[in-house]
Scaffold this motif. Structure first.
Motif, short mmCIF file in Angstrom:
data_model
loop_
_atom_site.label_atom_id
_atom_site.label_comp_id
_atom_site.label_asym_id
_atom_site.label_seq_id
_atom_site.Cartn_x
_atom_site.Cartn_y
_atom_site.Cartn_z
N ILE A 580 5.80 47.02 -3.87
CA ILE A 580 7.23 46.93 -4.20
C ILE A 580 7.76 45.54 -3.92
CG2 ILE A 580 9.54 47.77 -3.58
CD1 ILE A 580 8.20 50.54 -3.08
N ASN A 581 7.40 44.99 -2.75
CA ASN A 581 7.88 43.65 -2.40
C ASN A 581 7.40 42.59 -3.39
OD1 ASN A 581 9.30 44.54 -0.24
ND2 ASN A 581 7.66 44.14 1.25
N ARG A 582 6.14 42.69 -3.71
CA ARG A 582 5.57 41.69 -4.62
C ARG A 582 6.31 41.69 -5.96
NH1 ARG A 582 -0.09 39.38 -5.71
NH2 ARG A 582 0.17 38.71 -7.87
N ILE A 583 6.52 42.90 -6.50
CA ILE A 583 7.17 42.97 -7.81
C ILE A 583 8.64 42.57 -7.72
CG2 ILE A 583 7.83 44.53 -9.68
CD1 ILE A 583 5.15 45.98 -9.16
N SER A 584 9.34 43.06 -6.70
CA SER A 584 10.77 42.71 -6.57
C SER A 584 10.93 41.21 -6.46
CB SER A 584 11.38 43.34 -5.32
OG SER A 584 10.92 44.62 -5.14
N ASN A 585 10.00 40.60 -5.75
CA ASN A 585 10.04 39.16 -5.58
C ASN A 585 9.84 38.44 -6.91
OD1 ASN A 585 10.56 37.50 -3.44
ND2 ASN A 585 8.44 36.71 -3.47
N GLU A 586 8.92 38.99 -7.70
CA GLU A 586 8.59 38.38 -8.97
C GLU A 586 9.73 38.44 -9.97
OE1 GLU A 586 4.20 39.23 -9.49
OE2 GLU A 586 5.00 39.57 -11.49
N VAL A 587 10.53 39.51 -9.90
CA VAL A 587 11.58 39.71 -10.91
C VAL A 587 12.95 39.30 -10.36
CG1 VAL A 587 10.28 41.61 -11.91
CG2 VAL A 587 12.09 42.10 -10.27
N LYS A 588 12.93 38.68 -9.19
CA LYS A 588 14.19 38.35 -8.51
C LYS A 588 15.12 37.54 -9.41
CE LYS A 588 14.91 36.32 -4.09
NZ LYS A 588 14.04 35.99 -2.96
N GLY A 589 16.39 37.94 -9.41
CA GLY A 589 17.38 37.20 -10.18
C GLY A 589 17.40 37.53 -11.65
N MET A 590 16.44 38.33 -12.11
CA MET A 590 16.38 38.67 -13.52
C MET A 590 16.90 40.08 -13.73
SD MET A 590 15.66 36.04 -14.80
CE MET A 590 14.63 34.82 -15.53
N PRO A 591 17.40 40.37 -14.93
CA PRO A 591 17.98 41.70 -15.17
C PRO A 591 16.93 42.80 -15.11
CG PRO A 591 18.52 40.16 -16.96
CD PRO A 591 17.51 39.49 -16.09
N PHE A 592 17.42 43.98 -14.81
CA PHE A 592 16.53 45.15 -14.80
C PHE A 592 17.13 46.26 -15.64
CE2 PHE A 592 15.74 49.43 -13.17
CZ PHE A 592 14.37 49.49 -13.33
N ARG A 593 16.29 46.93 -16.38
CA ARG A 593 16.66 48.18 -17.04
C ARG A 593 15.53 49.16 -16.82
NH1 ARG A 593 20.54 48.24 -22.13
NH2 ARG A 593 21.76 46.37 -21.71
N PRO A 594 15.87 50.44 -16.68
CA PRO A 594 14.82 51.43 -16.42
C PRO A 594 13.93 51.67 -17.64
CG PRO A 594 16.99 52.47 -16.52
CD PRO A 594 17.22 51.01 -16.62
N LEU A 595 12.80 52.29 -17.40
CA LEU A 595 11.83 52.56 -18.47
C LEU A 595 12.41 53.55 -19.48
CD1 LEU A 595 8.80 52.11 -19.33
CD2 LEU A 595 8.34 54.28 -18.20
N PRO A 596 12.51 53.15 -20.73
CA PRO A 596 13.09 54.06 -21.73
C PRO A 596 12.03 54.91 -22.41
CG PRO A 596 12.83 51.88 -22.67
CD PRO A 596 12.20 51.84 -21.31
N LEU A 597 11.01 55.32 -21.67
CA LEU A 597 9.91 56.08 -22.24
C LEU A 597 9.56 57.21 -21.27
CD1 LEU A 597 7.61 53.06 -23.15
CD2 LEU A 597 8.76 54.52 -24.80
N PRO A 598 8.89 58.26 -21.77
CA PRO A 598 8.47 59.32 -20.85
C PRO A 598 7.54 58.76 -19.76
CG PRO A 598 8.08 59.96 -23.13
CD PRO A 598 8.47 58.52 -23.14
N LEU A 599 7.64 59.31 -18.57
CA LEU A 599 6.79 58.88 -17.47
C LEU A 599 5.32 59.15 -17.78
CD1 LEU A 599 7.06 57.96 -14.32
CD2 LEU A 599 6.46 60.35 -13.90
N LYS A 600 5.06 60.30 -18.38
CA LYS A 600 3.67 60.68 -18.67
C LYS A 600 3.24 60.18 -20.03
CE LYS A 600 3.83 64.93 -15.97
NZ LYS A 600 3.72 66.40 -16.03
N LEU A 601 2.06 59.54 -20.05
CA LEU A 601 1.57 58.97 -21.30
C LEU A 601 1.28 60.01 -22.36
CD1 LEU A 601 1.40 56.12 -20.04
CD2 LEU A 601 -0.68 55.87 -21.37
N SER A 602 0.92 61.21 -21.94
CA SER A 602 0.59 62.25 -22.93
C SER A 602 1.81 62.64 -23.75
CB SER A 602 0.02 63.49 -22.24
OG SER A 602 1.01 64.06 -21.41
N LYS A 603 2.99 62.34 -23.19
CA LYS A 603 4.23 62.70 -23.89
C LYS A 603 4.67 61.60 -24.87
CE LYS A 603 5.72 66.43 -21.62
NZ LYS A 603 5.94 67.68 -22.36
#
Length: 607
Positions: A580-603
């Motif tokens: 979590i820290n690594r990714i949050s650090n990497e995207v710091k200051g940049m916009p975020f939007r949640p995943l607009p796709l089903p969590l499960k790939l089969s869906k």
RNA sequence: GCCCUAGUGGCUUAGCUGGUAGAGCGAUGCCUUGGUAAGGCAUAGAUCGGGGGUUCGAAUCCCCCCUGGGGCUCCA
């Protein structure tokens, strides 16, 4: 000019009522009848005013050509405004029609001109043979002399305050060299398709929509997400700079004189609608922004002031052969920022700040821009010092174009271009000093002496069109293919983490891990399909997922996970917090939007 | 817009000078419950871009149109 030619058995007409623009006529011209007549319904258009002589000549030669085939006894010039949506002025139109009549008579034809500016009744009997109904668009070919007279621009490379001849300059940057070659028309083409076209489809970002017009795309969920993230990015950037976001209509009424003049500058490259009102689709946000600014009350205390709009969409009827991928579209999304400045000095200050803003987008998006500064010779002479200091801000040599005379609404502009895989520029950010629009749109402000004054307007797009940004990012992955695995930066990656459970019994754990990551604003999904681990890893890689986590028995036992890191192609052992820290650090200051796709790939839907 | 070029299942494509379409990926189903870039078997899926023509017969030849790509030109 538009003409409709009808070869008729007869034409009868009768004047009924005068309009404001009616010409005075003798009684004998108030009605008439002609047999075996070639009736030329004619509409004189705005663009004909540039070169009336040539228009008359071309129209007459076309009429003579047709009459040579159908052999009428009479040729009737019938003023008919309804053929065009862009009429010229009535006075000039009448003049052109008169000249056509004269020329035809001069060539020995029985020519007659129906009165201009009257409501008339008429009766026509079309012969109905294959050539009896013809329509033509008459244009003036640009005169040879006229073109030759136009003085060409002077090109320089501006480096450390000195001008160099681009032909002898020792380029350190390959990209600037390519941009220069392109601008000077020296670039040799390899005749390939730019790689982003394939990538945008392969990665399910966007695709052509054949049921629309060429150059209009459909955007799949992943592509839509990337667009939204970039839009958020620009929104944050310009509001921080002080711009006020607004939204304005996408279509405008050409009956508005200012709209029409501004629109006509764009020529044939606009969409017009043949509705009851003559409407055009905007090719930038200028129309709405200017109308809003002209209706608002501005004082010197407000200035400089900026309004910002993301144009979803702007429409440009680009020529068929120019439309390609994300690079040039007919419907595109452009961040468009207009700032109103009191005078030239204030506009130069703003310009400086906007250069910083454009440079910032290059850094944030990790795209290399090469810059071109263009201005009129007058502007350059008067502001040489400023031009050179502006160039210094770029921190490397730039291309300089000096136009002998002002031919557009701007007196100075700076364009930033990314270079694609094939070495051709993708024009991205731009800044322009506009000295024409304030007056045209009646945008004024009250100065310190309480006088009304026209301001200077700066147009700025800090990233260029969103589609071109995505195109540039995709081109960059192709360019760097041999150095590192292609991917988007983590903040723009539609899927940031993929969790792969090995067997059925690891499923619950995988899902709960994904949910925890998701709660920390990470776009994560789970590949729970019944496939081998190898295949799922491969899939994750082809989708450019930056982090892939495999969950098996070992992971159920310990709190460490094996994480595949795409960028470095390493496998690292990390616990949940570290991920979590690594990714949050990497995207710091940049916009975020949640995943607009089903969590499960089969869906998931395969687009 | 003009010139050149291409269009075969969702994707990538085979199909020579005319004889009525074959594969891989993907999808679906079954078997496999597995440890880091493609497990196995089976099934479904194609008006051969559209329309017209030539022919006993057209994916294949001819004409028109649509769409993609490249070039010219252009991006106020």
């Amino acid at each position: 000019m538009r003409i409709l030619l009808i070869h008729s058995d007869y034409l009868k007409y009768k004047t009924k009522q005068k309009t404001k623009i009616a010409e005075d006529i003798e009684d004998m011209k108030k009605s008439g009848e002609f047999e075996n007549a070639l009736v030329v319904f004619t509409a004189v258009e705005k663009e004909d005013e540039q070169n009336t002589g040539e228009i008359v000549e071309n129209a007459v030669s076309e009429i003579i050509n047709v009459s040579g085939q159908v052999k009428p006894d009479n040729i009737i010039i019938y003023p008919y405004a309804h053929l065009s949506s862009s009429l010229g002025s009535p006075q000039l139109a009448k003049k052109i029609l008169e000249n056509m009549e004269f020329e035809l008579k001069d060539n020995g034809f029985n020519a007659f001109r129906i009165p201009f500016g009257w409501y008339k009744s008429f009766e026509i009997s079309c012969k109905g043979h294959p050539l009896s109904e013809l329509s033509r668009t008459i244009t003036a070919k640009p005169g040879e002399e006229e073109k030759a007279e136009e003085e060409p621009s002077k090109w320089h490379v501006l480096s450390k305050g000195e001008l160099h001849d681009p032909n002898n300059f020792k380029f350190e940057s390959k990209d600037l060299k390519k941009l220069t070659d392109y601008e000077l028309g020296k670039l040799e083409s390899t005749g390939e398709e730019p790689p982003h076209v394939k990538l945008m489809r392969e990665k399910s970002l966007a695709d052509y929509e054949p049921s629309a017009d060429a150059g209009h795309l459909r955007w799949y969920p992943k592509g839509r997400l990337v667009r939204d993230l970039l839009s958020d990015y620009v929104y944050n950037l310009v509001t921080e700079y002080g711009a006020m976001p607004v939204e304005t209509p996408i279509m405008y009424d050409l009956a508005d004189e200012a709209i029409r003049t501004h629109a006509d500058k764009f020529g044939e490259r606009q969409y017009r609608m043949g509705t009851k009102k003559e409407l055009m689709l905007r090719f930038a946000c200028c129309f709405g922004a200017f109308r809003m600014l002209s209706d608002s009350f501005l004082t010197w205390k407000n200035l400089p002031v900026g309004v910002y709009e993301l144009s979803t969409y702007s429409f440009r009827l680009e020529k068929r052969g120019e439309v390609v991928g994300l690079k040039r579209l007919r419907g595109f999304t452009m961040p468009d920022f207009h700032s109103v400045c009191a005078d030239i000095p204030q506009s130069l200050e703003e310009f400086d700040k906007q250069i910083d803003m454009c440079m910032q987008t290059g850094k944030d998006l990790n795209i290399n821009y090469e810059a071109i500064f263009r201005s009129t010779a007058d502007f350059y002479e008067e502001n040489k010092e400023w031009v050179h200091s502006a160039a210094e801000k770029i921190g490397k040599p730039i291309l300089l174009e000096i136009l002998p005379k002002r031919k557009h609404y701007w007196i100075a502009k700076m364009d930033f271009a990314a270079i694609d895989y094939l070495g051709r520029p993708i024009e991205n950010p731009t800044i322009q000093i506009d000295v024409e629009s304030a007056e045209r749109f009646d945008i004024t402000y009250i100065n310190e002496k309480e006088e009304e004054e026209y301001p200077i307007i700066i147009h700025c797009s800090p990233t260029g069109s969103i589609e071109r940004v995505i195109g540039s990012l995709l081109e960059k992955t192709a360019i760097e293919m041999n150095e590192k695995p292609p991917m988007f930066p983590t903040w723009l990656s539609p899927i940031q983490v993929r969790v792969i459970p090995i067997a059925e019994r690891h499923m619950d754990f995988a899902i709960s891990l994904a949910e925890e990551l998701r709660a920390s604003n990470i776009r994560v999904d789970v590949d729970e399909r019944h496939e081998t681990v190898g295949k799922k890893i491969r899939n994750s890689a082809t989708e450019w997922v930056p982090y892939t986590i495999v969950i098996g028995d070992k992971e159920l036992e310990s709190d460490k996970f094996t994480v595949n890191i795409r960028e470095t192609q390493e496998k690292a052992l990390m616990n949940k917090e570290e991920i979590i820290n690594r990714i949050s650090n990497e995207v710091k200051g940049m916009p975020f939007r949640p995943l607009p796709l089903p969590l499960k790939l089969s869906k998931r839907v395969n687009f």
